[in-house]
Scaffold this active site. Structure first.
Site, PDB file in Angstrom:
ATOM      1  N   LYS A  34      24.234 -53.320 -11.525  1.00  0.00           N
ATOM      2  CA  LYS A  34      23.325 -52.814 -10.488  1.00  0.00           C
ATOM      3  C   LYS A  34      21.873 -53.094 -10.891  1.00  0.00           C
ATOM      4  O   LYS A  34      21.600 -53.409 -12.057  1.00  0.00           O
ATOM      5  CB  LYS A  34      23.562 -51.320 -10.286  1.00  0.00           C
ATOM      6  CG  LYS A  34      23.274 -50.457 -11.507  1.00  0.00           C
ATOM      7  CD  LYS A  34      23.801 -49.043 -11.321  1.00  0.00           C
ATOM      8  CE  LYS A  34      23.561 -48.211 -12.572  1.00  0.00           C
ATOM      9  NZ  LYS A  34      24.245 -46.910 -12.515  1.00  0.00           N
ATOM     10  N   TYR A 251      -9.675 -47.993 -20.151  1.00  0.00           N
ATOM     11  CA  TYR A 251      -9.973 -46.954 -19.157  1.00  0.00           C
ATOM     12  C   TYR A 251      -9.899 -45.562 -19.770  1.00  0.00           C
ATOM     13  O   TYR A 251      -9.012 -45.277 -20.577  1.00  0.00           O
ATOM     14  CB  TYR A 251      -8.976 -47.030 -18.000  1.00  0.00           C
ATOM     15  CG  TYR A 251      -9.187 -48.218 -17.098  1.00  0.00           C
ATOM     16  CD1 TYR A 251     -10.360 -48.354 -16.350  1.00  0.00           C
ATOM     17  CD2 TYR A 251      -8.207 -49.194 -16.979  1.00  0.00           C
ATOM     18  CE1 TYR A 251     -10.542 -49.437 -15.515  1.00  0.00           C
ATOM     19  CE2 TYR A 251      -8.375 -50.282 -16.128  1.00  0.00           C
ATOM     20  CZ  TYR A 251      -9.559 -50.399 -15.401  1.00  0.00           C
ATOM     21  OH  TYR A 251      -9.738 -51.463 -14.578  1.00  0.00           O
TER      22      TYR A 251
HETATM   23  C1  LIG Z   1      25.031 -46.856 -13.735  1.00  0.00           C
HETATM   24  C2  LIG Z   1      26.439 -46.360 -13.792  1.00  0.00           C
HETATM   25  C3  LIG Z   1      27.252 -46.636 -14.919  1.00  0.00           C
HETATM   26  C4  LIG Z   1      26.719 -47.319 -16.162  1.00  0.00           C
HETATM   27  O1  LIG Z   1      26.040 -46.370 -16.946  1.00  0.00           O
HETATM   28  P1  LIG Z   1      25.447 -46.747 -18.396  1.00  0.00           P
HETATM   29  O2  LIG Z   1      24.927 -45.461 -18.920  1.00  0.00           O
HETATM   30  O3  LIG Z   1      24.345 -47.729 -18.153  1.00  0.00           O
HETATM   31  O4  LIG Z   1      26.555 -47.318 -19.186  1.00  0.00           O
HETATM   32  C5  LIG Z   1      28.573 -46.252 -14.872  1.00  0.00           C
HETATM   33  N1  LIG Z   1      29.076 -45.600 -13.795  1.00  0.00           N
HETATM   34  C6  LIG Z   1      28.329 -45.303 -12.719  1.00  0.00           C
HETATM   35  C7  LIG Z   1      28.934 -44.579 -11.578  1.00  0.00           C
HETATM   36  C8  LIG Z   1      26.986 -45.661 -12.687  1.00  0.00           C
HETATM   37  O5  LIG Z   1      26.248 -45.344 -11.625  1.00  0.00           O
END
Ligand SMILES: *Cc1c(COP(=O)(O)O)cnc(C)c1O
Length: 353
Positions: A34, A251
Site C-alpha cells: 500500500k 528560521y
Molecule cells: C499496513 C497493514 C499491514 C502491514 O503492517 P506492517 O506493520 O507494516 O507490517 C498488515 N495488515 C494490514 C491490515 C495493514 O493495514
C-alpha cells in the site's frame, strides 16, 4: 545539473527481507504494498517480491496496474471496495476483496455474478477501526454462503499492540473463538506479529514495514532483526560556512552557536519528505561520518554541524537515512515512526533502483 537529492532503492535488500519473513513464518506471504509500496515504488517493489504469494494494497486502480503488468498472484484490497461500481472490477481482474461492513456486504449481494469472488472477512477483535463484530460473524458467514458469487472466504483480523509488551493475547483469543467454527483460512500477522508471535501466523502473513528493512518495534533495531535497509535518501552539501559565538542558523533562529563552529547546508527539506519536526541533534551522515542537524528544517534545506568533519566541503555526500543510518533513528528523533518518513518521500525526489 539538478538538485543533488536522490533516493536509492536496494532491491536485493528487499528480497533479503522477504527471506527473513519466510524464516519466521511458513505461511503464505501477502506482501503489503500500500501507499506506493511504502513510498518505494509499487511496480519495482512488486517485481523484486515476485516470489510472494500475494500483494495487498488499498486502491483498486493500483491493483489493476499490478494485474495488467502480469502479476498472477492473489491481489488483496485491504479496505475492500468503496462504491458499488467497483464490484464488477473485482471479478474482471480477479481481485480479492476485504469485506468489513454491512454496506459492502449488501453491494456484493446486489451483484449477480456466480461463484467467482474471493473474500477476506475482516473481524474486529479490538482495534475498532474496521471489521464486523464477533457476534455478527455467523450471520455474515451465512449470507456469504447463500450468496453464490463468493468462491471462498478467508478470516482476518488486525492487532493494535503486536509491537508492544501487552501483545496480542486478548485479540487473538477473540479471533480464535470466532474462527473455531469455520474451516476457512486465516490471516492475522503484520510485521510485529510475524517477528514476535509465532503462535499467530495463520495461513497468510501480511508483512509491510519489515520488507522495507525497518523495525516495527521501538526498542529493537532493524539490524538486530536481521533486516537490511532498502531506501537510502542522500544529497550533498551546497554551502559551508562558519558561525561565530552567538550567531544563529535558520528560521526562528532556534540554534545558536556557543562557540565558533563550521556548519553546512544540505539540499534536502520538508518538501522532499524530510520531517520538519526533526529537532537539532537529529542524526545525519556527512562524508560517511555521523553528525547532527542544526535548527529548523526548511522547505528545501537543512543545516548540519561540521565541527568534527574537517574535510567536508561543497559537494560532500550526505545521507539523510538508509545505508549507515537507520531510518528508525531519524524517525525517533523526529517524534514519529519510519512508516511515516518512508511514505512521505516527495514526488520531486528522483528514485533509482
Ligand atoms: C499496513 C497493514 C499491514 C502491514 O503492517 P506492517 O506493520 O507494516 O507490517 C498488515 N495488515 C494490514 C491490515 C495493514 O493495514
Amino acid at each position: 545539473m539538478s538538485r543533488p537529492i536522490r533516493a536509492h532503492i536496494n532491491l536485493s535488500a528487499l528480497k533479503h527481507n522477504l527471506r527473513v519473513v519466510r524464516r519466521h513464518a511458513s505461511a503464505k506471504v501477502m506482501a503489503v504494498v500500500k501507499a506506493n509500496a511504502y513510498g518505494h515504488g509499487l511496480l519495482r517493489v512488486a517485481e523484486a517480491l515476485r516470489d510472494a504469494e500475494g500483494f495487498a494494497l488499498l486502491d483498486i486502480r493500483d491493483a489493476i496496474i499490478l494485474r495488467d503488468a502480469g502479476f498472477r498472484q492473489t491481489i488483496l484490497l485491504l479496505e475492500g471496495f468503496f462504491t458499488q461500481e467497483e464490484v464488477p472490477l473485482l471479478a474482471e481482474y480477479e481481485l480479492t476483496t476485504v469485506v468489513h461492513n454491512h454496506q459492502q456486504l449488501a453491494w456484493l449481494e446486489a451483484y449477480p455474478r456466480k461463484n467467482g469472488l474471493s473474500v477476506w472477512l475482516k473481524i474486529n477483535t479490538g482495534m475498532n477501526r474496521l471489521g464486523f463484530m464477533p457476534a455478527d460473524v455467523p450471520a455474515v458467514m451465512e449470507r456469504l454462503k447463500s450468496y453464490r458469487g463468493v468462491r471462498d472466504v478467508t478470516l482476518m483480523t488486525h492487532f493494535a499492540q503486536a509491537d508492544e509488551a501487552v501483545g496480542i493475547a486478548k485479540q487473538l483469543e477473540v479471533f480464535n473463538h470466532v474462527a473455531a467454527s469455520y474451516h476457512a483460512p486465516r490471516s492475522l500477522a503484520n510485521s510485529a506479529t510475524i517477528l514476535r508471535h509465532p503462535d499467530a501466523q495463520g495461513d497468510w502473513v501480511r508483512p509491510g514495514i519489515m520488507l522495507y528493512g525497518s523495525s516495527p518495534f521501538a526498542d529493537v533495531s532493524a539490524q538486530a532483526l536481521g533486516l537490511q535497509a532498502v531506501e537510502t535518501l542522500s544529497s550533498e552539501l551546497i554551502s559551508v560556512r562558519e558561525l561565530r559565538r552567538g550567531e544563529c542558523v535558520g528560521y526562528g533562529a532556534s540554534f545558536r552557536a556557543e562557540n565558533t563552529m563550521r556548519i553546512g547546508t544540505v539540499a534536502c527539506g520538508y518538501a522532499d519528505g524530510y520531517p520538519r519536526h526533526a529537532a537539532t541533534g537529529t542524526p545525519i551522515l556527512v562524508n560517511g561520518k555521523r553528525t547532527r542537524t542544526l535548527g529548523r528544517v526548511s522547505m528545501d534545506m537543512l543545516a548540519v554541524d561540521l565541527s568534527d568533519i574537517s574535510d567536508a566541503q561543497i559537494g560532500s555526500p550526505v545521507v539523510l537515512w538508509g545505508e549507515g543510518l537507520p531510518v528508525d533513528e531519524v524517525a525517533s528523533a523526529a517524534g514519529t515512526i519510519s512508516y511515516e518518513l518512508l511514505c512521505a518521500l516527495a514526488q520531486r525526489v528522483p528514485v533509482s533502483y
